[in-house]
Write an enzyme that holds these catalytic residues in place. Structure first.
Site, PDB file in Angstrom:
ATOM      1  N   PRO A  91      -8.714 -32.102   9.396  1.00  0.00           N
ATOM      2  CA  PRO A  91      -9.798 -31.166   9.210  1.00  0.00           C
ATOM      3  C   PRO A  91      -9.795 -29.871  10.083  1.00  0.00           C
ATOM      4  O   PRO A  91     -10.461 -29.029  10.105  1.00  0.00           O
ATOM      5  CB  PRO A  91     -11.278 -31.736   8.984  1.00  0.00           C
ATOM      6  N   LYS A 119      -8.586 -26.767   6.407  1.00  0.00           N
ATOM      7  CA  LYS A 119      -7.688 -26.248   5.382  1.00  0.00           C
ATOM      8  C   LYS A 119      -7.716 -27.191   4.086  1.00  0.00           C
ATOM      9  O   LYS A 119      -7.250 -26.934   2.794  1.00  0.00           O
ATOM     10  CB  LYS A 119      -6.311 -26.627   5.762  1.00  0.00           C
TER      11      LYS A 119
HETATM   12  P1  FAS Z   1     -11.882 -35.292  -3.682  1.00  0.00           P
HETATM   13  O1  FAS Z   1     -11.687 -36.580  -3.132  1.00  0.00           O
HETATM   14  O2  FAS Z   1     -12.980 -34.691  -3.148  1.00  0.00           O
HETATM   15  O3  FAS Z   1     -12.126 -35.783  -5.035  1.00  0.00           O
HETATM   16  C1  FAS Z   1     -11.458 -36.595  -6.119  1.00  0.00           C
HETATM   17  C2  FAS Z   1     -12.464 -37.257  -7.138  1.00  0.00           C
HETATM   18  O4  FAS Z   1     -11.734 -38.149  -7.853  1.00  0.00           O
HETATM   19  C3  FAS Z   1     -13.728 -37.930  -6.440  1.00  0.00           C
HETATM   20  O5  FAS Z   1     -14.848 -37.468  -7.002  1.00  0.00           O
HETATM   21  C4  FAS Z   1     -13.521 -39.279  -6.825  1.00  0.00           C
HETATM   22  O6  FAS Z   1     -14.862 -40.096  -7.107  1.00  0.00           O
HETATM   23  C5  FAS Z   1     -12.737 -39.142  -7.982  1.00  0.00           C
HETATM   24  N1  FAS Z   1     -11.793 -40.342  -8.358  1.00  0.00           N
HETATM   25  C6  FAS Z   1     -10.847 -41.102  -7.462  1.00  0.00           C
HETATM   26  N2  FAS Z   1     -10.436 -42.144  -8.044  1.00  0.00           N
HETATM   27  C7  FAS Z   1     -10.678 -42.134  -9.217  1.00  0.00           C
HETATM   28  C8  FAS Z   1     -10.041 -42.625 -10.217  1.00  0.00           C
HETATM   29  N3  FAS Z   1      -9.342 -43.726 -10.070  1.00  0.00           N
HETATM   30  N4  FAS Z   1     -10.638 -42.399 -11.739  1.00  0.00           N
HETATM   31  C9  FAS Z   1     -11.517 -41.239 -11.658  1.00  0.00           C
HETATM   32  N5  FAS Z   1     -11.883 -40.527 -10.719  1.00  0.00           N
HETATM   33  C10 FAS Z   1     -11.595 -40.934  -9.411  1.00  0.00           C
HETATM   34  N6  FAS Z   1     -11.824 -30.385   4.355  1.00  0.00           N
HETATM   35  C11 FAS Z   1     -11.884 -29.431   4.918  1.00  0.00           C
HETATM   36  O7  FAS Z   1     -11.491 -28.371   4.705  1.00  0.00           O
HETATM   37  N7  FAS Z   1     -12.892 -29.483   6.072  1.00  0.00           N
HETATM   38  C12 FAS Z   1     -13.627 -30.608   6.339  1.00  0.00           C
HETATM   39  O8  FAS Z   1     -14.283 -30.727   7.237  1.00  0.00           O
HETATM   40  C13 FAS Z   1     -13.284 -31.921   5.655  1.00  0.00           C
HETATM   41  N8  FAS Z   1     -14.055 -32.978   5.840  1.00  0.00           N
HETATM   42  C14 FAS Z   1     -13.773 -34.083   4.991  1.00  0.00           C
HETATM   43  C15 FAS Z   1     -14.352 -35.120   5.630  1.00  0.00           C
HETATM   44  C16 FAS Z   1     -14.055 -36.398   4.691  1.00  0.00           C
HETATM   45  C17 FAS Z   1     -14.742 -37.841   4.997  1.00  0.00           C
HETATM   46  C18 FAS Z   1     -12.900 -36.347   3.717  1.00  0.00           C
HETATM   47  C19 FAS Z   1     -12.581 -37.750   2.919  1.00  0.00           C
HETATM   48  C20 FAS Z   1     -12.373 -35.176   3.258  1.00  0.00           C
HETATM   49  C21 FAS Z   1     -12.760 -34.030   4.336  1.00  0.00           C
HETATM   50  N9  FAS Z   1     -12.300 -32.658   3.827  1.00  0.00           N
HETATM   51  C22 FAS Z   1     -12.417 -31.550   4.534  1.00  0.00           C
HETATM   52  C23 FAS Z   1     -11.108 -32.736   2.931  1.00  0.00           C
HETATM   53  C24 FAS Z   1     -11.970 -32.695   1.504  1.00  0.00           C
HETATM   54  O9  FAS Z   1     -12.609 -31.519   1.668  1.00  0.00           O
HETATM   55  C25 FAS Z   1     -10.862 -32.442   0.570  1.00  0.00           C
HETATM   56  O10 FAS Z   1      -9.941 -31.443   0.808  1.00  0.00           O
HETATM   57  C26 FAS Z   1     -11.841 -32.012  -1.040  1.00  0.00           C
HETATM   58  O11 FAS Z   1     -12.612 -32.938  -1.132  1.00  0.00           O
HETATM   59  C27 FAS Z   1     -10.549 -32.088  -1.946  1.00  0.00           C
HETATM   60  O12 FAS Z   1     -10.989 -32.152  -3.085  1.00  0.00           O
HETATM   61  P2  FAS Z   1     -10.438 -33.064  -4.317  1.00  0.00           P
HETATM   62  O13 FAS Z   1      -8.777 -32.786  -4.328  1.00  0.00           O
HETATM   63  O14 FAS Z   1     -11.015 -32.596  -5.534  1.00  0.00           O
HETATM   64  O15 FAS Z   1     -10.555 -34.472  -3.959  1.00  0.00           O
HETATM   65  C1  PHB Z   2     -17.210 -27.790   8.809  1.00  0.00           C
HETATM   66  O1  PHB Z   2     -17.471 -29.082   8.077  1.00  0.00           O
HETATM   67  O2  PHB Z   2     -18.052 -26.920   8.759  1.00  0.00           O
HETATM   68  C2  PHB Z   2     -15.882 -27.716   9.147  1.00  0.00           C
HETATM   69  C3  PHB Z   2     -14.980 -28.632   9.245  1.00  0.00           C
HETATM   70  C4  PHB Z   2     -13.739 -28.668   9.676  1.00  0.00           C
HETATM   71  C5  PHB Z   2     -13.442 -27.073  10.427  1.00  0.00           C
HETATM   72  C6  PHB Z   2     -14.372 -26.153  10.383  1.00  0.00           C
HETATM   73  C7  PHB Z   2     -15.610 -26.355   9.897  1.00  0.00           C
HETATM   74  O3  PHB Z   2     -12.093 -27.050  10.915  1.00  0.00           O
END
Ligand code: FAS
Ligand code: PHB
Length: 390
Positions: A293, A297
């Site tokens: 993160p 992105k």
């Molecule tokens: P997601 O994982 O959000 O959504 C997938 C969905 O599919 C979920 O609702 C899940 O319940 C469902 N699913 C899973 N398996 C399934 C199955 N077998 N059957 C049916 N449904 C199922 N990105 C940033 O840009 N900045 C950040 O700070 C940041 N922090 C993050 C912190 C964490 C802990 C995580 C895990 C990710 C973070 N990310 C961050 C990345 C995050 O934002 C992802 O890029 C974003 O959630 C992607 O969205 P989806 O592709 O929809 O995947």
């Molecule tokens: C946020 O959660 O606000 C966030 C996370 C990762 C970044 C910037 C902002 O690089």
């Protein structure tokens, strides 16, 4: 037995945005989400949107709340060596601001939009299985309220995140993944306090830190932590003290502390799966790739996939043209690899790695000092931070 054009696995931001856009183009679709709506909305994740993501949400009529509540920033700060600072001035170098607007709010907006247009979102759909994905008549089966259901469709969109079922439905010999794990995680806190004016990344000899926000009364902070960190060892006052120690004194004094309303540890990983298509299955978002993160992105890359995939499906159904579907994997992966490289590089630059020599930190500080002085280097970073044009 149901029939639809596109079955979307996963009701996170990727799946819900794809469902919204397809419906706007009159393309039938069903979303299968394994958790409840409330569970999905309880997750706290991304916080910063690239201008391209904001434009996409505006173009598909999903920006009413965003335009009211998002905080637009002309740049993002990087501080290092306790006192030095530079600004990734995206407005100066790209003419566009970044938007601080939480993924939780976006997902709420998506669920509300789908409810308003009677979208078919099936939650608590478990034990999902994809069948005949290499044929023109794939099917998806799932368990709901103890009954096995089946949906016939023409395409399946795998939007079920890193731990989903879609990617692994591609025969192992037909896919290849590339992975890099990082020897640290991010300890995150959310607090109902006034955030700093800017989004600030800190490179410090004690480790990385990040000051971000969700709105004027909701702050989001992160500190780099060891992989074996136990959250129980981090009461609020210890977190605030460590966080402040990683920012320049004057900035640290501006940090308003308060009780945490959420605290979590996220591991960092780089992961790319190739291809992002197999037969009638198309992967989008975290189902296909994960970036650390550091560059904000992950969510933005997921939205770029959805832009390409929704455009390809729209051309297929309304333009009788499958060329965009045929090029989807290459088009999406070009952007994925560019973003994976940028996120890896910024992670390398801003974190301390176990086993580092003093030389390593000195070269990082020298690179940051060069960045602060070179217009050309800064323009390159700003262009990559705002994301290349879709
Ligand atoms: P997601 O994982 O959000 O959504 C997938 C969905 O599919 C979920 O609702 C899940 O319940 C469902 N699913 C899973 N398996 C399934 C199955 N077998 N059957 C049916 N449904 C199922 N990105 C940033 O840009 N900045 C950040 O700070 C940041 N922090 C993050 C912190 C964490 C802990 C995580 C895990 C990710 C973070 N990310 C961050 C990345 C995050 O934002 C992802 O890029 C974003 O959630 C992607 O969205 P989806 O592709 O929809 O995947
Ligand atoms: C946020 O959660 O606000 C966030 C996370 C990762 C970044 C910037 C902002 O690089």
């Amino acid at each position: 037995m149901h029939k639809t054009s596109v079955v979307i696995i996963g009701g996170g931001p990727s799946g819900m945005l794809l469902s919204h856009i397809l419906s706007e183009h009159g393309i039938d679709n069903v979303v299968l989400e394994k958790h409840t709506r409330d569970h999905v909305l309880s997750r706290i994740r991304a916080g910063v949107l690239e201008p391209g993501s904001v434009k996409l949400l505006r173009d598909v009529g999903l920006s009413t709340r965003l335009d009211k509540e998002a905080k637009f920033h002309n740049g993002t700060l990087i501080v290092w060596a306790g006192s030095e600072r530079l600004e990734i001035d995206t407005m100066k170098y790209t003419g566009q601001p970044m938007a601080a607007y939480g993924q939780t709010a976006i997902t709420e907006d998506l669920y509300d939009a789908r409810a308003k247009s009677d979208g078919v979102i099936i939650t608590e759909a478990t034990d999902i299985m994809l069948q005949d994905i290499a044929t023109d008549e794939p099917t998806v089966t799932y368990q709901k309220n103890g009954n096995r259901q089946e949906i016939q469709c023409e395409f399946i969109a795998g939007c079920d995140g890193f731990h989903g079922v879609s990617r692994n439905s591609i025969p192992v010999e037909k896919r290849r993944s590339y992975e890099k794990t990082y020897p640290f995680g991010w300890l995150a806190i959310m607090s109902e306090t006034k955030p700093l004016e800017d989004i600030v990344y800190a490179n410090h000899k004690r480790g990385f830190a990040l000051a971000s926000q969700r709105n004027e009364k909701l702050s989001r902070y992160y500190i780099q932590c060891d992989l074996d960190t136990d959250i129980k060892d981090w009461p609020d006052d210890k977190f605030w003290e460590e966080l402040k120690s990683r920012f320049p004194r004057q900035m640290a004094d501006e940090i308003e502390t308060g009780p945490s309303i959420e605290k979590s540890i996220a591991p960092l990983r780089s992961f790319v799966n190739e291809p992002m298509r197999y037969g009638r299955l198309f992967l989008a978002g975290d189902a296909a790739h994960i970036v650390p993160p550091t560059g904000a992105k992950g969510l933005n890359l997921a939205f770029a996939d959805v832009f390409y995939l929704s455009r390809a499906l729209e051309r297929f159904y309304h333009g009788n043209d499958s060329s965009y579907l045929d090029n989807y994997s290459k088009t999406a992966l070009d952007r994925v690899w560019h973003t994976a490289r940028f996120s890896w590089n910024l992670t390398r630059l801003l974190h301390r790695f176990p086993g580092d020599e003093p030389f390593d930190q000195k070269t990082r500080e020298s690179e940051l000092e060069y960045l602060s002085r070179s217009e050309k280097a800064m323009a390159a970073i700003a262009e990559q931070y705002t994301g290349l044009p879709l």
